[in-house]
Scaffold this active site. Structure first.
Site, PDB file in Angstrom:
ATOM      1  N   HIS A 114       0.846  -1.188   0.000  1.00  0.00           N
ATOM      2  CA  HIS A 114       0.000   0.000   0.000  1.00  0.00           C
ATOM      3  C   HIS A 114       0.880   1.235   0.000  1.00  0.00           C
ATOM      4  O   HIS A 114       1.943   1.243   0.629  1.00  0.00           O
ATOM      5  CB  HIS A 114      -0.872  -0.003   1.259  1.00  0.00           C
ATOM      6  CG  HIS A 114      -1.293   1.356   1.724  1.00  0.00           C
ATOM      7  ND1 HIS A 114      -0.621   2.054   2.712  1.00  0.00           N
ATOM      8  CD2 HIS A 114      -2.311   2.158   1.313  1.00  0.00           C
ATOM      9  CE1 HIS A 114      -1.224   3.216   2.898  1.00  0.00           C
ATOM     10  NE2 HIS A 114      -2.234   3.303   2.069  1.00  0.00           N
TER      11      HIS A 114
ATOM     12  N   TYR B 297       0.161   9.147  -1.030  1.00  0.00           N
ATOM     13  CA  TYR B 297       0.854  10.425  -0.862  1.00  0.00           C
ATOM     14  C   TYR B 297      -0.120  11.533  -1.175  1.00  0.00           C
ATOM     15  O   TYR B 297      -0.851  11.463  -2.163  1.00  0.00           O
ATOM     16  CB  TYR B 297       2.088  10.497  -1.775  1.00  0.00           C
ATOM     17  CG  TYR B 297       3.147   9.503  -1.366  1.00  0.00           C
ATOM     18  CD1 TYR B 297       3.958   9.746  -0.255  1.00  0.00           C
ATOM     19  CD2 TYR B 297       3.311   8.301  -2.065  1.00  0.00           C
ATOM     20  CE1 TYR B 297       4.915   8.821   0.152  1.00  0.00           C
ATOM     21  CE2 TYR B 297       4.265   7.365  -1.663  1.00  0.00           C
ATOM     22  CZ  TYR B 297       5.061   7.640  -0.557  1.00  0.00           C
ATOM     23  OH  TYR B 297       5.989   6.721  -0.156  1.00  0.00           O
TER      24      TYR B 297
ATOM     25  N   HIS C  59      -6.574  -5.419  18.502  1.00  0.00           N
ATOM     26  CA  HIS C  59      -7.300  -6.623  18.932  1.00  0.00           C
ATOM     27  C   HIS C  59      -6.573  -7.909  18.581  1.00  0.00           C
ATOM     28  O   HIS C  59      -6.949  -8.979  19.055  1.00  0.00           O
ATOM     29  CB  HIS C  59      -8.717  -6.630  18.348  1.00  0.00           C
ATOM     30  CG  HIS C  59      -8.758  -6.788  16.854  1.00  0.00           C
ATOM     31  ND1 HIS C  59      -8.424  -5.788  15.984  1.00  0.00           N
ATOM     32  CD2 HIS C  59      -9.085  -7.853  16.078  1.00  0.00           C
ATOM     33  CE1 HIS C  59      -8.552  -6.226  14.743  1.00  0.00           C
ATOM     34  NE2 HIS C  59      -8.953  -7.466  14.764  1.00  0.00           N
TER      35      HIS C  59
END
Lengths: 341, 341
Positions: A125, A128, A195
């Protein structure tokens, strides 16, 4: 609202479009190369250009979503640009910059997520963006850059992780020696699934509120000794964007040719579940986009093509799958192999 | 903190355990019936009992997660109980009941999500719970019930939707004629994906803060003329839980035998993506559980086994897949067929 007069604005809009072009060009070359090496046929990017859609508080804008699907290297991917003007800065920005409440904004960004089909090749990923705030009197009240790039392997190879981080570090170091250490640590903090008690992947760089005076959020801001110009920041954005290309695509080109079987594919689908969990539960950009009425399909192009959830799945101790866990915690990747026995 | 003395507490704990047993028993019977009709082998529930895990602010508790996977009718499913005592009510409750800030709590709940493998059979969810708040002096400061059941078909059949709603409505009507209309509307509001502009499925019932005086959240509370007893509410919880069994399983038993092909399977995986989006972006229970350090695997057992995301997928106009959309908006299902030409 009058248009904000700013050379940086035009240059940023041009730059995100150029980076999109550059990234798609290189991804397409990898597609062809993997296909030629015996993969399925190469896929190409479909272009979905849009205009005057987007956030409910936006005045207008344009962009294009370039998507690839079912390719030889890339099972799914998107390379999006978005150049928009809005009536008021989103709450997520105002919370960190209260002096800008009620100010209009201009934003130009490029956003990339690529999901290879081969589990040996990592997902990646990058994003900008350039932001300008405009005071009620029409003047530019603030400007800043944000962005980052991160890598999410399923079967990590330390050499690849070092190549990815090393390429981004070199680009950062050409602009300021404080960038890489600060942005690397920020990335580890941001891409963290509380989590699950693990990072999304092996990190990369992440930064925000980078302007003439420094970078960082209000509480922990790093100040430059001498102010930097917007054009120096634009040059950094270009360099960081090009560094993503050099950091990521050679890894895919190599790993997407490696053989794999059903167990590796199954593990990839399971781990993609974590990617979905991060993007839908934690990612600020995704939440802001969806809650403010952004273009849903462009925002959710980041989600993987096929995902699996199994109750309490745990890899066999000592397996290749179990080896991933040691990578999902912050590391200094350039020190000696932290995983050597 | 002293233990809260309360008969309702013990009865609620017993009831959620009984409902879990009842639901698993009926699901297993459907498994065997579909397997006997020519499906793959019937799967059975695996039991994962736990004790003293759970929310970071909990004093202790117990429960069991019963999961089924790879079955003839059910590709994945979970039927969970959780009986816990906590030091302070979660922020999500305190926001709606500020007078209870800092009070301890007891909660007993049963939570069910079932994902059939056959796209002709709908996914379903139900959850029934009892809450008690305890003042710093140890006395019971409040108690209430919450819960609901909803249906998420891929290829909806109006007759099935009417059966599901009708069964829940009958159970509601046996207790109070205001329940079904109010809880049905509440369900439509709650299970709504704002970013998609559609409901999660065809709804059902949803309610919270049901106590002796009435039900509903502070702003829009419905008051009873005469106070009702906790045992009347427990009887409603039992009836609503049993109504879920009668509302849902006959539909699966019928539809899970119908033939389907790759296009239907593919559409099911795509629609399951919406289920993930709802649970991770909007569901209060999921967010509270994950953010407060709940048992991640039990909370996320609700996620489907296999899911697909495709950029801007749109069903062919006039197709069976396109027909679903008309169902994803609130309807009075008992009026004449709203979809008749």
């Amino acid at each position: 609202m009058n248009d904000i007069e700013s050379q940086t604005k035009d240059e940023a809009a041009r730059l995100v479009t150029e980076l999109q072009e550059r990234i798609c060009h290189r991804a397409s070359a990898v597609e062809r190369s993997v296909a030629a090496a015996g993969g399925p046929d190469a896929a190409s990017f479909a272009i979905d250009a849009w205009k005057n859609e987007g956030a409910t508080n936006s005045i207008g804008g344009y962009g294009s979503t370039r998507v690839i699907a079912g390719g030889s290297a890339f099972e799914k991917g998107g390379v999006n640009t978005s150049i928009v003007t809005g009536r008021s800065l989103p709450p997520s920005v105002v919370a960190q910059r209260p002096e800008l409440a009620g100010h209009g904004f201009f934003a130009a960004g490029v956003s990339v997520v690529l999901h290879p089909g081969n589990p040996n090749a990592p997902t990646a990923h990058c994003n900008y963006r350039y932001f300008e705030a405009q005071a009620p009197d029409g003047s530019r009240s603030a400007w800043w850059f944000g962005g980052g790039a991160d890598l999410t392997p399923f079967y990590p190879v330390l050499e690849d992780v070092r190549h990815f981080h090393g390429t981004l570090r070199d680009a950062c170091d050409r602009h300021d020696p404080r960038f890489y250490p600060a942005f690397k640590a920020w990335c580890d903090r941001y891409f963290f699934l509380k989590h699950r008690g693990e990072t999304r992947g092996v990190g990369g760089i992440f930064y925000d509120y980078l302007d003439a005076g420094g970078f960082g959020e209000s509480g922990e801001r790093v100040r430059f000794e001498e102010e930097k110009s917007a054009s120096a920041m634009l040059a950094f954005m270009r360099d960081a964007g090009e560094a993503f290309v050099d950091a990521y695509f050679p890894i895919v080109e190599r790993r997407a040719r490696e053989p794999f079987g059903e167990p590796e594919r199954s593990f990839q689908l399971l781990r993609r579940g974590r990617y979905v969990e991060f993007n839908l539960i934690y990612d600020r950009g995704t939440h802001f986009g969806l809650q403010s009425g952004g273009r849903t399909e462009s925002i959710l192009m980041s989600l993987p093509p096929l995902v699996r959830w199994t109750y309490d799945a745990r890899p066999e101790p000592g397996s290749r799958e179990a080896a991933l866990q040691a990578y999902l915690t912050p590391h200094d990747w350039f020190k000696d192999d932290p995983f050597a026995p």
